[in-house]
Scaffold this motif. Sequence first.
Motif: not given
Length: 194
Positions: A76-87, A99-108
Amino acid sequence: LDLHLVAVDGKGIAGTVVVLRSTNPNRSPAAPTKGVMDQMNREFVPHVLIVPVGSRVTFPNSDSVSHQVYSFSPAKKFQFPLYRGSPNPPVDFDRVGVVTIGCNIHDQMRAYVFVVDGQYYGRTDSSGVWSAPDVEPGEYAVQVWHPLAREMRPIIEQQIRVTDAPAGNTLILRVATPLKLRAETTVPANWDAY
């Protein structure tokens, strides 16, 4: 069914994903569900989410900072733009795999959605035990995977028979060689490929 996963030294292996898939081709896999993988304190919660194929998962951000959630995994490939809440809309997980999930802002930040096509699934507890009281008798392929394994392939795959014994079924699976797990804080260089 009580399944005990133990290391070479006999100690239980906690946090292991277990999947039972009937060898009967007429048995349907578990029905799709609605899952949630939240973001709190710069961590994904839960760290491992197991869902049947066809499930939809939402990725709310309950954190005090913005996140940019993504996956480059083949399943599964997907990407969400920078966000808060549940948009963002839920993500459909329509292929079996990790499926490995990551955050582009927080590499850890990393987590896993394990998409299964079996009838039964779960994780071992702190002593390496997974209990499933409602397993129907029959032949099953059992698959075992650990989120800290150095490889994405299962650490155990074998056939088992579940009977209708009144006392239940207890199965002990012992890994044949020492299990080499990464440290919790170690992010492999190729973790996006998972």
